[in-house]
Enzyme design. Structure first.
Site, PDB file in Angstrom:
ATOM      1  N   ARG A 162       0.828  -1.210   0.000  1.00  0.00           N
ATOM      2  CA  ARG A 162       0.000   0.000   0.000  1.00  0.00           C
ATOM      3  C   ARG A 162       0.863   1.261   0.000  1.00  0.00           C
ATOM      4  O   ARG A 162       2.032   1.227   0.362  1.00  0.00           O
ATOM      5  CB  ARG A 162      -0.935   0.008   1.214  1.00  0.00           C
ATOM      6  CG  ARG A 162      -2.129  -0.928   1.024  1.00  0.00           C
ATOM      7  CD  ARG A 162      -3.066  -0.943   2.212  1.00  0.00           C
ATOM      8  NE  ARG A 162      -2.463  -1.605   3.352  1.00  0.00           N
ATOM      9  CZ  ARG A 162      -1.910  -0.990   4.378  1.00  0.00           C
ATOM     10  NH1 ARG A 162      -1.914   0.335   4.429  1.00  0.00           N
ATOM     11  NH2 ARG A 162      -1.369  -1.681   5.358  1.00  0.00           N
ATOM     12  N   LYS A 312      -8.236  -2.248   1.874  1.00  0.00           N
ATOM     13  CA  LYS A 312      -8.045  -1.391   3.030  1.00  0.00           C
ATOM     14  C   LYS A 312      -8.749  -0.040   2.853  1.00  0.00           C
ATOM     15  O   LYS A 312      -9.084   0.614   3.834  1.00  0.00           O
ATOM     16  CB  LYS A 312      -6.558  -1.206   3.317  1.00  0.00           C
ATOM     17  CG  LYS A 312      -5.938  -2.427   4.032  1.00  0.00           C
ATOM     18  CD  LYS A 312      -6.676  -2.734   5.339  1.00  0.00           C
ATOM     19  CE  LYS A 312      -5.850  -3.446   6.386  1.00  0.00           C
ATOM     20  NZ  LYS A 312      -5.635  -4.874   6.154  1.00  0.00           N
ATOM     21  N   HIS A 331      -9.135  -3.839  13.384  1.00  0.00           N
ATOM     22  CA  HIS A 331      -8.130  -4.516  12.554  1.00  0.00           C
ATOM     23  C   HIS A 331      -7.716  -5.765  13.329  1.00  0.00           C
ATOM     24  O   HIS A 331      -6.707  -5.786  14.036  1.00  0.00           O
ATOM     25  CB  HIS A 331      -6.937  -3.586  12.319  1.00  0.00           C
ATOM     26  CG  HIS A 331      -5.956  -4.113  11.322  1.00  0.00           C
ATOM     27  ND1 HIS A 331      -4.627  -3.795  11.326  1.00  0.00           N
ATOM     28  CD2 HIS A 331      -6.118  -4.947  10.261  1.00  0.00           C
ATOM     29  CE1 HIS A 331      -4.004  -4.407  10.327  1.00  0.00           C
ATOM     30  NE2 HIS A 331      -4.894  -5.112   9.670  1.00  0.00           N
ATOM     31  N   SER A 349       0.466  -5.330  10.605  1.00  0.00           N
ATOM     32  CA  SER A 349       0.795  -6.218   9.497  1.00  0.00           C
ATOM     33  C   SER A 349       1.957  -7.154   9.860  1.00  0.00           C
ATOM     34  O   SER A 349       2.979  -6.711  10.394  1.00  0.00           O
ATOM     35  CB  SER A 349       1.184  -5.343   8.303  1.00  0.00           C
ATOM     36  OG  SER A 349       1.285  -6.141   7.171  1.00  0.00           O
ATOM     37  N   LYS A 353      -2.105 -12.218  12.726  1.00  0.00           N
ATOM     38  CA  LYS A 353      -3.578 -12.286  12.769  1.00  0.00           C
ATOM     39  C   LYS A 353      -4.097 -13.440  11.912  1.00  0.00           C
ATOM     40  O   LYS A 353      -4.904 -14.255  12.358  1.00  0.00           O
ATOM     41  CB  LYS A 353      -4.215 -10.968  12.267  1.00  0.00           C
ATOM     42  CG  LYS A 353      -3.961  -9.780  13.157  1.00  0.00           C
ATOM     43  CD  LYS A 353      -4.664  -8.531  12.658  1.00  0.00           C
ATOM     44  CE  LYS A 353      -4.211  -8.072  11.282  1.00  0.00           C
ATOM     45  NZ  LYS A 353      -2.770  -7.741  11.199  1.00  0.00           N
ATOM     46  N   THR A 354      -3.634 -13.501  10.665  1.00  0.00           N
ATOM     47  CA  THR A 354      -4.121 -14.550   9.765  1.00  0.00           C
ATOM     48  C   THR A 354      -3.608 -15.921  10.207  1.00  0.00           C
ATOM     49  O   THR A 354      -4.363 -16.884  10.316  1.00  0.00           O
ATOM     50  CB  THR A 354      -3.688 -14.260   8.313  1.00  0.00           C
ATOM     51  OG1 THR A 354      -4.210 -12.985   7.936  1.00  0.00           O
ATOM     52  CG2 THR A 354      -4.221 -15.316   7.346  1.00  0.00           C
ATOM     53  N   ASP A 368      -8.945 -10.568   9.386  1.00  0.00           N
ATOM     54  CA  ASP A 368      -8.344  -9.225   9.332  1.00  0.00           C
ATOM     55  C   ASP A 368      -9.235  -8.045   9.731  1.00  0.00           C
ATOM     56  O   ASP A 368      -8.741  -7.058  10.238  1.00  0.00           O
ATOM     57  CB  ASP A 368      -7.794  -8.979   7.924  1.00  0.00           C
ATOM     58  CG  ASP A 368      -6.771  -7.856   7.843  1.00  0.00           C
ATOM     59  OD1 ASP A 368      -5.763  -7.925   8.571  1.00  0.00           O
ATOM     60  OD2 ASP A 368      -6.988  -6.911   7.073  1.00  0.00           O
ATOM     61  N   ARG A 433       1.442 -12.469  -1.359  1.00  0.00           N
ATOM     62  CA  ARG A 433       0.143 -12.640  -0.695  1.00  0.00           C
ATOM     63  C   ARG A 433      -0.750 -13.614  -1.435  1.00  0.00           C
ATOM     64  O   ARG A 433      -0.679 -13.750  -2.656  1.00  0.00           O
ATOM     65  CB  ARG A 433      -0.593 -11.298  -0.664  1.00  0.00           C
ATOM     66  CG  ARG A 433       0.054 -10.249   0.208  1.00  0.00           C
ATOM     67  CD  ARG A 433      -0.489 -10.299   1.606  1.00  0.00           C
ATOM     68  NE  ARG A 433       0.115  -9.292   2.463  1.00  0.00           N
ATOM     69  CZ  ARG A 433      -0.315  -9.027   3.688  1.00  0.00           C
ATOM     70  NH1 ARG A 433      -1.350  -9.674   4.189  1.00  0.00           N
ATOM     71  NH2 ARG A 433       0.293  -8.121   4.420  1.00  0.00           N
TER      72      ARG A 433
END
Ligand SMILES: Nc1ncnc2c1ncn2[C@@H]1O[C@H](COP(=O)(O)OP(=O)(O)OP(=O)(O)O)[C@@H](O)[C@H]1O
Ligand SMILES: O=C([O-])CC(=O)C(=O)O
Ligand SMILES: [Ca+2]
Ligand SMILES: [Mn+2]
Length: 649
Positions: A162, A312, A331, A349, A353-354, A368, A433
């Protein structure tokens, strides 16, 4: 033997038949091809309760007409010119039959003057299926390939992450009061840099002109938020099959009935990422611009093809719309145990989390983005977006197995012949990703909603190696660490970076929040105390020394720690308080060597440990200074406690 001979030497009509099977029921190649395809159905996100049969109340032609009318209106210039002339389907498929008037739709304004754009046809590829999008990508987009597991490998171009510095938000009468504004982007500051309405219109026109100049555009009409009470309808107009498939996977997919009744979107993205913004435009500081207009409920993307920008971008919109209704947007990942206990995983990031919400022993709610309302937790999205650098089947089997047909694999490197992906290859980027629909995880819970959480797990990847692998937090400490949003990673790709870089990102997602961080913090405090959730701080980063000396905590140990949180066993463990950060650390966790629970034990150089601990504490202190003047909640009584929950030294 007899049967075989009969096939090879047929008897009966005296003609020679090849193979003896019934002949194909077509006399021309065109007829043969037309036999191949049955009436189409729209791809959907499965719902556990069957939505019932699709009973259209209008004809399919009328439905297409209405959809094209709505899309032509979306793509029309704001100057009152003719909107684009739209027709459904792939331009490679000829539209010879039927009268042209019945084929296309065009937005008409009373004062419209024809332009060259308004005279040409633009083909609309509306909510295509993954198979159709694969074909579009492979035929027309360089760098698109089918990998050996069936995923679609794509390249996102020059941008592989991003561009927060290029995000702009329209400052108008309403937003000037409501939003948390910033002047420049820093990791701790506001992400919302202003632009005016006029400049937004310039960029919108640039994006719309670009999209209308193409032979075809992709349109996705989808939903956000699994809570039907707070669902948002989104439309994404883009020029690449990659973008359309990515959003197909990441947003909630409508059923055919929901698509027929879609109507007008609540929010629209114009993704003209292949086309740059004009550097001479006011407020532009690069050729990339991601512009949000909350009043118009529109976003324009110029000069970046990184698909995460759309994901996002919409998250930012939810961060604006939801708190207005008293709903907290987060988030975080979320999963649920067999007994119904729910956990949230916050973190910046790359903190896990994932990885940690995808757990073979628990139901996945989402990886997410979530909302916490009076109804409980709901996932905002319909898919997951997993980091896949160094992905290994043994360590993350569910994510590995989700990389199959339908999944978008961004910027990975693969064998040119076998098409086998090398997940350790960083040649294109470190930020490789995979985007897949949530139902690709076998134990995803559909619909993706859950009750109020029992555990709030804050993840930090501490490359300084001084935070304990796990600590139990009281409410004030949870709020303190939520507002700080700390992590420290090491940029793996850049030469010479030895020192971990501390990042403080308010609410574990400062890049996406729209209101002042204390607004989200107040909502979290209120909901945590109302529902009695326990906070935890889990370091998924370094142990045995900082980056360069120590190593990252084994994923297996972190999973054991998380298991102990879920099971409730850690809540009743024996605790000791640490110096400086005042964290409560357990003396024992099943399956984890006890000596690593207090980081000082793992450092050979105890003096270096103390210095590093104080250094990190200093960074926390500096960061929090900007928040010290704010009151949290109505009476602000929590504020003092939160201030006291930081490190003391
Ligand atoms: N102990 C650990 N705990 C968690 N993750 C670990 C650990 N050790 C290594 N990892 C790796 O760290 C990465 C965590 O990334 P993950 O995709 O879960 O991040 P995320 O928090 O979901 O970030 P984003 O918001 O960018 O998607 C994975 O590649 C995982 O394999
Ligand atoms: O947005 C992205 O590119 C990936 C992501 O989830 C994050 O950075 O939090
Ligand atoms: Ca993730
Ligand atoms: Mn994320």
């Amino acid at each position: 033997m007899a049967a075989y001979e009969e096939e090879v030497f047929p008897v009966g009509d005296g003609m020679c038949h090849e193979g003896g099977v019934a002949p194909v029921k077509a006399r021309t190649i065109h007829e043969l091809h037309s036999l191949q395809k049955k009436k189409k159905s729209a791809p959907t996100t499965p719902t556990s309760a069957s939505a019932g049969p699709f009973l259209p109340t209008i004809s399919e032609d009328e439905l297409h007409w209405l959809q094209l009318q709505s899309i032509s209106t979306s793509l029309a210039s704001l100057t009152g010119e003719l909107g684009p002339k739209l027709v459904k389907g792939d331009p490679a498929r000829k539209v010879e039959s039927a009268a042209p008037q019945q084929q296309y739709h065009q937005y008409m304004s009373p004062t419209a003057i024809p332009t060259d754009t308004s005279l040409k046809l633009t083909h609309v590829l509306h909510n295509l299926s993954p198979a159709e999008l694969y074909e579009q990508a492979i035929k027309y987009e360089k760098g698109s390939f089918v990998t050996s597991s069936g995923a679609l490998a794509t390249l996102s171009g020059a941008k592989t992450g991003r561009s927060p510095k290029d995000k702009r938000v329209v400052n108008d009468e309403a937003t000037t009061q409501e939003l948390w504004w910033g002047k420049y982007v820093s990791s701790r500051g506001s992400p919302n840099i202003e632009m005016d309405e006029h400049t937004f219109t310039l960029n919108r026109e640039r994006a719309v002109d670009y999209l209308n100049s193409l032979d075809k555009v992709f349109v996705n009409d989808q939903f956000l938020n699994w809570d039907p009470e707070h669902r948002i309808k989104v439309r994404i107009i883009s020029a690449r099959a990659y973008h359309s498939l990515f959003m197909h996977n990441m947003c909630i997919r409508p059923t055919p009935e929901e698509l027929a009744n879609f109507g007008e979107p609540d929010f629209t993205i114009y993704n003209a990422g292949q086309f740059p913004c004009n550097r001479y435009t006011h407020y532009m500081t690069s050729s990339t611009s991601i512009d949000l207009n909350l009043a118009r409920r529109e976003m324009v993307i110029l000069g970046t093809q990184y698909a995460g920008e759309m994901k996002k971008g919409l998250f930012g919109v939810m961060h604006y719309l939801m708190p207005k209704k008293g709903i907290l947007s987060l988030h975080s990942g979320c999963n649920m145990g067999k007994d119904g206990d729910v956990a949230l995983f916050f973190g910046l990031s790359g903190t896990g989390k994932t990885t940690l919400s995808t757990d073979q022993n628990r139901y996945l709610i989402g990886d997410d983005e979530h909302c916490w309302s009076d109804n409980g937790i709901s996932n905002i999205e319909g898919g997951c977006y997993a980091k896949c650098i160094d992905l290994a089947k043994e360590k993350e089997p569910d994510i590995w197995n989700a990389i199959k047909f339908g999944t978008v694999l961004e910027n990975v490197v693969f064998d040119e012949h076998t098409r086998e992906v090398d997940f350790s290859d960083r040649s294109v980027t470190e930020n490789t990703r995979a985007a897949y629909p949530i139902e690709y995880i076998p134990n995803a819970k559909i619909p993706c909603v859950a009750t109020h959480p029992k555990n709030i797990i804050l993840l930090a990847c501490d490359a300084f190696g001084v935070l304990p692998p796990v600590s139990k937090l009281n409410l004030a400490q949870t709020m303190y660490h939520f507002i700080c949003g700390y992590t420290a990673l090491v940029a793996g790709t850049e030469d010479g970076i030895k020192e971990p870089q501390a990042t403080f990102s308010a609410c574990f997602g400062a890049a996406f929040i729209m209101l002042h961080p204390t607004r989200y913090a107040a909502l979290l405090a209120e909901k945590m105390s109302k529902h009695g959730a326990t906070g935890w701080l889990v370091n998924t980063g370094w142990s045995g020394g900082s980056y360069g000396v120590g190593s990252r905590i084994k994923l297996n140990y972190t999973r054991k720690i998380i298991d102990a949180i879920h099971s409730g066993s850690l809540l009743n463990a024996e605790y000791k308080k640490t110096e400086v950060f005042g964290l409560e650390i357990p003396t024992q966790v099943d399956g984890v060597p006890s000596e690593i629970l207090n980081p000082i034990n793992t450092w050979e150089d105890k003096e270096a440990y103390k210095q590093t601990l104080l250094k990190l504490a200093g960074l926390f202190k500096n960061n929090f200074e900007v928040f010290a003047d704010f009151k949290i909640g109505e009476d602000g009584s929590l504020t003092e406690q939160i201030l006291a929950a930081g490190p003391t030294f």
